[in-house]
Design a protein around this motif. Structure first.
Motif, short mmCIF file in Angstrom:
data_model
loop_
_atom_site.label_atom_id
_atom_site.label_comp_id
_atom_site.label_asym_id
_atom_site.label_seq_id
_atom_site.Cartn_x
_atom_site.Cartn_y
_atom_site.Cartn_z
N MET A 1 0.84 -1.16 0.00
CA MET A 1 0.00 0.00 0.00
C MET A 1 0.89 1.24 0.00
O MET A 1 1.52 1.51 1.02
N ASP A 2 0.99 1.91 -1.12
CA ASP A 2 1.86 3.08 -1.25
C ASP A 2 3.27 2.79 -0.75
O ASP A 2 3.88 3.61 -0.05
N GLY A 3 3.79 1.62 -1.07
CA GLY A 3 5.14 1.24 -0.67
C GLY A 3 5.24 0.62 0.71
O GLY A 3 6.30 0.15 1.10
N GLU A 4 4.16 0.59 1.44
CA GLU A 4 4.14 0.01 2.79
C GLU A 4 3.66 -1.42 2.71
O GLU A 4 2.66 -1.73 2.05
N GLU A 5 4.39 -2.32 3.36
CA GLU A 5 3.96 -3.71 3.42
C GLU A 5 2.79 -3.83 4.39
O GLU A 5 2.88 -3.41 5.55
N ALA A 6 1.68 -4.37 3.90
CA ALA A 6 0.50 -4.59 4.74
C ALA A 6 0.18 -6.08 4.71
O ALA A 6 -0.10 -6.64 3.66
N GLU A 7 0.25 -6.71 5.85
CA GLU A 7 -0.03 -8.14 5.97
C GLU A 7 -1.43 -8.32 6.53
O GLU A 7 -1.77 -7.76 7.58
N LEU A 8 -2.25 -9.11 5.85
CA LEU A 8 -3.60 -9.42 6.31
C LEU A 8 -3.58 -10.76 7.02
O LEU A 8 -3.18 -11.77 6.44
N ILE A 9 -3.99 -10.77 8.28
CA ILE A 9 -3.94 -11.97 9.11
C ILE A 9 -5.36 -12.33 9.53
O ILE A 9 -6.00 -11.56 10.25
N PRO A 10 -5.85 -13.49 9.10
CA PRO A 10 -7.20 -13.87 9.50
C PRO A 10 -7.26 -14.20 11.00
O PRO A 10 -6.36 -14.83 11.54
N ILE A 11 -8.32 -13.75 11.64
CA ILE A 11 -8.57 -14.04 13.06
C ILE A 11 -9.83 -14.90 13.09
O ILE A 11 -10.91 -14.45 12.69
N GLN A 12 -9.69 -16.11 13.56
CA GLN A 12 -10.79 -17.07 13.52
C GLN A 12 -11.75 -16.89 14.69
O GLN A 12 -11.33 -16.90 15.84
N ARG A 13 -13.00 -16.68 14.36
CA ARG A 13 -14.09 -16.74 15.33
C ARG A 13 -13.89 -15.84 16.55
O ARG A 13 -14.00 -16.29 17.69
N ALA A 14 -13.59 -14.57 16.34
CA ALA A 14 -13.44 -13.62 17.45
C ALA A 14 -14.71 -12.78 17.54
O ALA A 14 -15.69 -13.24 18.12
N HIS A 15 -14.73 -11.59 16.96
CA HIS A 15 -15.96 -10.77 16.90
C HIS A 15 -16.99 -11.50 16.04
O HIS A 15 -18.15 -11.62 16.42
N THR A 16 -16.56 -11.97 14.87
CA THR A 16 -17.37 -12.80 13.97
C THR A 16 -16.46 -13.90 13.44
O THR A 16 -15.33 -14.06 13.89
N ASP A 17 -16.93 -14.63 12.43
CA ASP A 17 -16.08 -15.64 11.81
C ASP A 17 -15.27 -15.08 10.64
O ASP A 17 -14.66 -15.81 9.89
N GLY A 18 -15.23 -13.75 10.49
CA GLY A 18 -14.53 -13.15 9.37
C GLY A 18 -13.67 -11.96 9.75
O GLY A 18 -13.58 -10.99 8.98
N ASP A 19 -13.02 -12.01 10.89
CA ASP A 19 -12.19 -10.89 11.33
C ASP A 19 -10.82 -10.94 10.66
O ASP A 19 -10.31 -12.01 10.35
N THR A 20 -10.22 -9.77 10.48
CA THR A 20 -8.89 -9.67 9.88
C THR A 20 -8.07 -8.64 10.64
O THR A 20 -8.53 -7.53 10.89
#
Length: 90
Positions: A1-20
């Motif tokens: 993102m504009d030269g910045e490394e952005a890592e998306l990490i899935p979080i299982q079953r916290a707030h919902t079943d689709g947190d990141t």
């Protein structure tokens, strides 16, 4: 993102079943979305797959990734540091 490394990490079953969790390595910033809020009580949406165990695991991951100078941006509330997430989790 504009030269910045952005890592998306899935979080299982916290707030919902689709947190990141989004980790901006260069900026030393973690963005939690709604599975962590620095104000109020946690919101675990059980109807949509959220769970207490998932919430605790997700917060544990944030604590494990964060250093003393990491900025943690919650889904709701002001930016905090690692110590605030530790206090929130216990």
């Amino acid at each position: 993102m504009d030269g910045e490394e952005a890592e998306l990490i899935p979080i299982q079953r916290a707030h919902t079943d689709g947190d990141t969790l989004v980790y901006f390595h260069g900026a030393n910033v973690l963005m939690t979305g709604d599975f962590f809020r620095s104000i109020g009580y946690p919101n675990i949406d059980r109807v949509n797959g959220g769970s207490l165990n998932g919430m605790l695991e997700g917060l544990g991951l944030v604590i494990g990734l964060a250093g003393p100078n990491t900025k943690i941006i919650p889904g709701h509330g002001p930016t905090v540091d690692r110590a605030a997430v530790i206090a929130h989790r216990i």
